[in-house]
Design a protein around this motif. Structure first.
Motif, PDB file in Angstrom:
ATOM      1  N   GLY A 214       0.817  -1.518  -0.384  1.00  0.00           N
ATOM      2  CA  GLY A 214       0.430   0.087   0.453  1.00  0.00           C
ATOM      3  C   GLY A 214       1.366   1.350  -0.527  1.00  0.00           C
ATOM      4  O   GLY A 214      -0.068   2.308  -0.121  1.00  0.00           O
ATOM      5  N   GLU A 215       1.439   0.972   0.330  1.00  0.00           N
ATOM      6  CA  GLU A 215       2.804   2.450   0.200  1.00  0.00           C
ATOM      7  C   GLU A 215       3.573   3.053  -1.390  1.00  0.00           C
ATOM      8  O   GLU A 215       4.092   3.991  -1.387  1.00  0.00           O
ATOM      9  CB  GLU A 215       4.321   1.812   0.890  1.00  0.00           C
ATOM     10  CG  GLU A 215       3.883   2.365   3.325  1.00  0.00           C
ATOM     11  CD  GLU A 215       4.373   2.064   3.240  1.00  0.00           C
ATOM     12  OE1 GLU A 215       6.151   1.881   3.148  1.00  0.00           O
ATOM     13  OE2 GLU A 215       4.706   0.725   4.695  1.00  0.00           O
ATOM     14  N   TYR A 216       3.677   1.590  -2.315  1.00  0.00           N
ATOM     15  CA  TYR A 216       4.048   2.119  -3.441  1.00  0.00           C
ATOM     16  C   TYR A 216       2.780   2.918  -3.759  1.00  0.00           C
ATOM     17  O   TYR A 216       1.839   2.715  -4.036  1.00  0.00           O
ATOM     18  CB  TYR A 216       3.916   1.139  -4.005  1.00  0.00           C
ATOM     19  CG  TYR A 216       5.490  -0.313  -3.601  1.00  0.00           C
ATOM     20  CD1 TYR A 216       6.515   0.662  -3.634  1.00  0.00           C
ATOM     21  CD2 TYR A 216       4.956  -1.594  -2.853  1.00  0.00           C
ATOM     22  CE1 TYR A 216       7.530  -0.189  -3.251  1.00  0.00           C
ATOM     23  CE2 TYR A 216       6.153  -1.919  -2.488  1.00  0.00           C
ATOM     24  CZ  TYR A 216       6.646  -1.494  -2.843  1.00  0.00           C
ATOM     25  OH  TYR A 216       8.548  -2.106  -1.712  1.00  0.00           O
ATOM     26  N   ARG A 217       3.387   3.794  -4.598  1.00  0.00           N
ATOM     27  CA  ARG A 217       2.622   4.674  -5.999  1.00  0.00           C
ATOM     28  C   ARG A 217       2.538   3.706  -7.448  1.00  0.00           C
ATOM     29  O   ARG A 217       3.504   4.439  -7.972  1.00  0.00           O
ATOM     30  CB  ARG A 217       2.792   5.695  -6.109  1.00  0.00           C
ATOM     31  CG  ARG A 217       2.113   6.661  -6.967  1.00  0.00           C
ATOM     32  CD  ARG A 217       1.970   8.486  -6.788  1.00  0.00           C
ATOM     33  NE  ARG A 217       0.979   8.719  -7.996  1.00  0.00           N
ATOM     34  CZ  ARG A 217      -0.631   9.350  -8.205  1.00  0.00           C
ATOM     35  NH1 ARG A 217      -0.480   8.856  -6.856  1.00  0.00           N
ATOM     36  NH2 ARG A 217      -0.363  10.017  -9.102  1.00  0.00           N
ATOM     37  N   VAL A 218       1.902   3.212  -8.546  1.00  0.00           N
ATOM     38  CA  VAL A 218       1.523   2.960  -9.280  1.00  0.00           C
ATOM     39  C   VAL A 218       0.749   3.573 -10.709  1.00  0.00           C
ATOM     40  O   VAL A 218      -0.065   4.111 -10.136  1.00  0.00           O
ATOM     41  CB  VAL A 218       1.444   1.031  -9.288  1.00  0.00           C
ATOM     42  CG1 VAL A 218       1.889   0.449 -11.016  1.00  0.00           C
ATOM     43  CG2 VAL A 218       2.472   0.657  -8.527  1.00  0.00           C
ATOM     44  N   SER A 219       1.574   4.327 -11.522  1.00  0.00           N
ATOM     45  CA  SER A 219       1.158   4.499 -12.374  1.00  0.00           C
ATOM     46  C   SER A 219       1.841   4.786 -14.125  1.00  0.00           C
ATOM     47  O   SER A 219       2.667   4.140 -14.139  1.00  0.00           O
ATOM     48  CB  SER A 219       1.596   6.774 -12.360  1.00  0.00           C
ATOM     49  OG  SER A 219       0.764   7.277 -11.710  1.00  0.00           O
ATOM     50  N   ILE A 220       1.058   4.179 -14.958  1.00  0.00           N
ATOM     51  CA  ILE A 220       0.817   3.988 -15.941  1.00  0.00           C
ATOM     52  C   ILE A 220       0.130   4.880 -16.815  1.00  0.00           C
ATOM     53  O   ILE A 220      -1.314   5.395 -16.586  1.00  0.00           O
ATOM     54  CB  ILE A 220       0.323   2.840 -16.616  1.00  0.00           C
ATOM     55  CG1 ILE A 220       1.741   1.951 -15.745  1.00  0.00           C
ATOM     56  CG2 ILE A 220       0.423   2.485 -17.698  1.00  0.00           C
ATOM     57  CD1 ILE A 220       0.063  -0.148 -15.889  1.00  0.00           C
ATOM     58  N   TYR A 221       0.908   5.428 -17.961  1.00  0.00           N
ATOM     59  CA  TYR A 221       0.600   6.318 -18.660  1.00  0.00           C
ATOM     60  C   TYR A 221       0.745   6.539 -20.823  1.00  0.00           C
ATOM     61  O   TYR A 221       2.149   5.672 -20.897  1.00  0.00           O
ATOM     62  CB  TYR A 221       1.043   8.057 -18.359  1.00  0.00           C
ATOM     63  CG  TYR A 221       0.575   9.448 -19.375  1.00  0.00           C
ATOM     64  CD1 TYR A 221      -0.170   9.200 -19.902  1.00  0.00           C
ATOM     65  CD2 TYR A 221       2.387   9.672 -20.573  1.00  0.00           C
ATOM     66  CE1 TYR A 221      -0.849  10.730 -20.556  1.00  0.00           C
ATOM     67  CE2 TYR A 221       1.856  10.796 -20.982  1.00  0.00           C
ATOM     68  CZ  TYR A 221       0.254  11.339 -21.156  1.00  0.00           C
ATOM     69  OH  TYR A 221      -0.076  12.144 -22.269  1.00  0.00           O
ATOM     70  N   GLY A 222       0.607   6.895 -21.268  1.00  0.00           N
ATOM     71  CA  GLY A 222       0.080   6.410 -22.506  1.00  0.00           C
ATOM     72  C   GLY A 222      -0.579   5.290 -23.233  1.00  0.00           C
ATOM     73  O   GLY A 222      -0.186   4.749 -22.677  1.00  0.00           O
ATOM     74  N   GLU A 223      -0.280   5.582 -24.991  1.00  0.00           N
ATOM     75  CA  GLU A 223      -0.622   4.054 -25.200  1.00  0.00           C
ATOM     76  C   GLU A 223       0.467   3.568 -26.762  1.00  0.00           C
ATOM     77  O   GLU A 223       1.113   4.322 -27.316  1.00  0.00           O
ATOM     78  CB  GLU A 223      -2.313   4.611 -26.627  1.00  0.00           C
ATOM     79  CG  GLU A 223      -2.779   5.309 -25.937  1.00  0.00           C
ATOM     80  CD  GLU A 223      -3.679   4.836 -24.920  1.00  0.00           C
ATOM     81  OE1 GLU A 223      -4.070   3.591 -24.900  1.00  0.00           O
ATOM     82  OE2 GLU A 223      -4.590   4.937 -23.775  1.00  0.00           O
ATOM     83  N   GLY A 224      -0.126   2.657 -26.721  1.00  0.00           N
ATOM     84  CA  GLY A 224       0.392   1.386 -27.761  1.00  0.00           C
ATOM     85  C   GLY A 224       3.022   1.348 -27.075  1.00  0.00           C
ATOM     86  O   GLY A 224       2.306   1.426 -25.813  1.00  0.00           O
ATOM     87  N   ARG A 225       3.348   1.390 -28.442  1.00  0.00           N
ATOM     88  CA  ARG A 225       4.195   1.391 -27.556  1.00  0.00           C
ATOM     89  C   ARG A 225       4.871   2.861 -26.697  1.00  0.00           C
ATOM     90  O   ARG A 225       5.537   2.800 -26.705  1.00  0.00           O
ATOM     91  CB  ARG A 225       4.985   1.691 -29.090  1.00  0.00           C
ATOM     92  CG  ARG A 225       5.254   0.413 -29.608  1.00  0.00           C
ATOM     93  CD  ARG A 225       5.488  -0.883 -29.006  1.00  0.00           C
ATOM     94  NE  ARG A 225       5.376  -2.313 -29.794  1.00  0.00           N
ATOM     95  CZ  ARG A 225       6.100  -2.796 -30.792  1.00  0.00           C
ATOM     96  NH1 ARG A 225       7.579  -2.545 -31.162  1.00  0.00           N
ATOM     97  NH2 ARG A 225       5.809  -4.056 -30.509  1.00  0.00           N
ATOM     98  N   ASP A 226       4.203   4.097 -26.343  1.00  0.00           N
ATOM     99  CA  ASP A 226       4.513   4.942 -25.845  1.00  0.00           C
ATOM    100  C   ASP A 226       4.414   4.952 -24.270  1.00  0.00           C
ATOM    101  O   ASP A 226       4.336   5.805 -23.743  1.00  0.00           O
ATOM    102  CB  ASP A 226       3.592   6.452 -26.524  1.00  0.00           C
ATOM    103  CG  ASP A 226       3.926   7.008 -28.217  1.00  0.00           C
ATOM    104  OD1 ASP A 226       5.763   6.799 -28.123  1.00  0.00           O
ATOM    105  OD2 ASP A 226       3.176   7.425 -28.418  1.00  0.00           O
TER     106      ASP A 226
END
Length: 334
Positions: A214-226
């Motif tokens: 719970g102490e980690y912040r995970v972020s994903i951004y972009g589409e496809g190969r970006d």
């Protein structure tokens, strides 16, 4: 002469946890669940603990974390040396070296490709001397001040001002790493010669399987190969609030995602962000573009050395520093 000390490989056990507590090792605070998470990689080729006993009682240990590792175009197995201890009564008998040699010999016979790790200043001479590790120097710290109070305090001055500002990107925070993570890692690592695997299986275990997930912040951004992925954790250490970039990888979306995450962490009170990244790593320019700088040794909070030793022909790739990719994901303390 037989000194009555017996050395062998063992798995985690209540007795071993008791030894951690008796020896006063920091990892004892994690308890049985923490030991299982750290050392219990499924299908590891051999047990992770090399244990010295006298009269059946544990008097020394060398602990190692198993991981799948990328070695060129192949996948192998590596063990990261993390904890070593010898009881006072057994000192002067070269037990530290006997434990390390014993583990390396047994691991090599079991098909392990590499032993590696981050010796501190006290342990470095042993690992890089008689134990045959290649010395790659200190880990590649990068830093970014997030609040002027950090720099002002270093100069003995009061005050503070948030330094990280920028556009927030529309990232998502998954509860599990999936197929898109496998693609991010496959693209990102195509030219990496040596690294602990960072596919979905590895990240799910390392991040979401942690007792402190719970102490980690995970972020994903972009589409496809970006598409890009950033994992951070904020901790109070060394007298300040630090944002650790545990992992940052991906395509063109990585730089704006890093900038956005640093802005978020600054708003949350982080005063400085730290990362590990070699100049030849595929994300180095993204870190630099997001305001990170190489940290001079005089400013580093601790001395952390880095080295490795091949145990197989396939593992020889790990003996060249420029083959390696590192991040704080490789640190057992973050």
């Amino acid at each position: 002469m037989d000194d009555g000390i017996r050395i062998g490989l063992e798995g985690a056990s209540p007795e071993l946890l008791d030894a951690y507590q008796d020896f006063g090792l920091e990892r004892a605070r994690q308890g049985a669940a923490g030991l299982a998470w750290t050392f219990g990689m499924p299908a590891a080729p051999c047990p992770p603990f090399c244990v010295a006993r006298s009269g059946g009682r544990i008097i020394g240990l060398s602990a190692n974390i198993a991981a799948r590792v990328k070695l060129g175009a192949q996948e192998g197995t590596a063990f990261q040396a993390v904890d070593s201890f010898v009881s006072e009564e057994a000192r002067g008998k070269r037990l530290f070296s006997r434990l390390a040699h014993g583990f390396a010999e047994a691991a090599g016979e079991a098909g392990v490709d590499v032993t590696w790790g981050f010796p501190n200043a006290n342990a470095a001479p042993a690992w890089f001397g008689g134990l045959g590790w290649h010395n790659f120097g200190q880990v590649p710290f990068l830093f970014r001040p997030l609040n002027a109070s950090y720099l002002l305090r270093k100069a003995g001055l009061p005050g503070g001002l948030r330094l990280a500002r920028g556009t927030k990107v529309a990232s998502v925070s998954p509860r599990e790493f999936g197929r898109e993570t496998d693609q991010i890692w496959a693209d990102f690592s195509s030219n990496i010669g040596c690294a602990v695997m960072r596919d979905a299986e590895a990240l799910n275990r390392r991040i979401f399987g942690a007792p402190h997930a719970g102490e980690y912040r995970v972020s994903i951004y972009g589409e496809g190969r970006d598409r890009a992925l950033v994992v951070t954790r904020m901790l109070e250490k060394h007298g300040t609030r630090i944002a650790y970039v545990v992992e940052a990888m991906g395509g063109k979306g990585l730089k704006p995602l890093l900038q956005s995450e640093m802005n978020h962490l600054a708003r949350q009170g982080a005063q400085i962000a730290l990362a590990w990244c070699f100049p030849w790593s595929p994300n180095f320019r993204d870190f630099r573009g997001a305001g990170f700088y190489p940290m001079p040794e005089r400013l580093r909070p601790v001395e952390i050395n880095f080295g490795a030793r091949a145990l197989s022909a396939r593992g020889v790739a790990a003996e060249v520093r420029e083959n390696w990719y590192l991040s704080y994901m490789d640190s057992d303390g973050v």
